[in-house]
Motif scaffolding. Structure first.
Motif, PDB file in Angstrom:
ATOM      1  N   ASP A  13      42.396   2.370  36.864  1.00  0.00           N
ATOM      2  CA  ASP A  13      41.397   2.507  35.801  1.00  0.00           C
ATOM      3  C   ASP A  13      40.023   2.052  36.277  1.00  0.00           C
ATOM      4  O   ASP A  13      39.009   2.683  35.959  1.00  0.00           O
ATOM      5  CB  ASP A  13      41.809   1.699  34.568  1.00  0.00           C
ATOM      6  N   ALA A  16      38.671   4.663  38.625  1.00  0.00           N
ATOM      7  CA  ALA A  16      38.299   5.833  37.822  1.00  0.00           C
ATOM      8  C   ALA A  16      36.957   5.594  37.129  1.00  0.00           C
ATOM      9  O   ALA A  16      36.117   6.501  37.069  1.00  0.00           O
ATOM     10  CB  ALA A  16      39.387   6.138  36.797  1.00  0.00           C
ATOM     11  N   THR A  56      47.120  12.117  40.695  1.00  0.00           N
ATOM     12  CA  THR A  56      47.773  12.728  39.533  1.00  0.00           C
ATOM     13  C   THR A  56      46.774  13.000  38.421  1.00  0.00           C
ATOM     14  O   THR A  56      46.870  14.007  37.714  1.00  0.00           O
ATOM     15  CB  THR A  56      48.899  11.804  39.022  1.00  0.00           C
ATOM     16  N   ARG A  57      45.793  12.127  38.265  1.00  0.00           N
ATOM     17  CA  ARG A  57      44.746  12.310  37.252  1.00  0.00           C
ATOM     18  C   ARG A  57      43.721  13.368  37.666  1.00  0.00           C
ATOM     19  O   ARG A  57      42.815  13.692  36.896  1.00  0.00           O
ATOM     20  CB  ARG A  57      44.007  10.994  37.006  1.00  0.00           C
TER      21      ARG A  57
END
Length: 75
Positions: A13, A16, A56-57
């Motif tokens: 996170d 990101a 994956t994101r």
């Protein structure tokens, strides 16, 4: 008081958020696994999990032997 380590999800996170803020711009190479492990005070194995989550994101892509890069807008 013990220092609480971040989970791989929390690290993903954070990275990101750094990507979203432009700190890691599109097509720029992310720091190496060792550099990220040192930055977050975790093992390289934890960073390997982080890299899977980011991929994956759809936020990163790997170049065999060349590192992990930030995805860019579709051309």
């Amino acid at each position: 008081m013990a220092v609480r380590r971040l989970t791989y999800e929390q690290i993903a996170d954070d990275i990101a958020a750094r990507i979203a803020s432009g700190e890691y711009p599109p097509h720029e190479r992310l720091p190496s696994t060792r550099e990220l492990a040192d930055l977050y005070s975790v093992s390289p194995g934890t960073i390997a999990k982080v890299q899977i989550v980011l991929r994956t994101r759809g936020l990163t892509y790997g170049v065999p032997g060349g590192g992990v890069y930030v995805e860019g807008p579709e051309s």
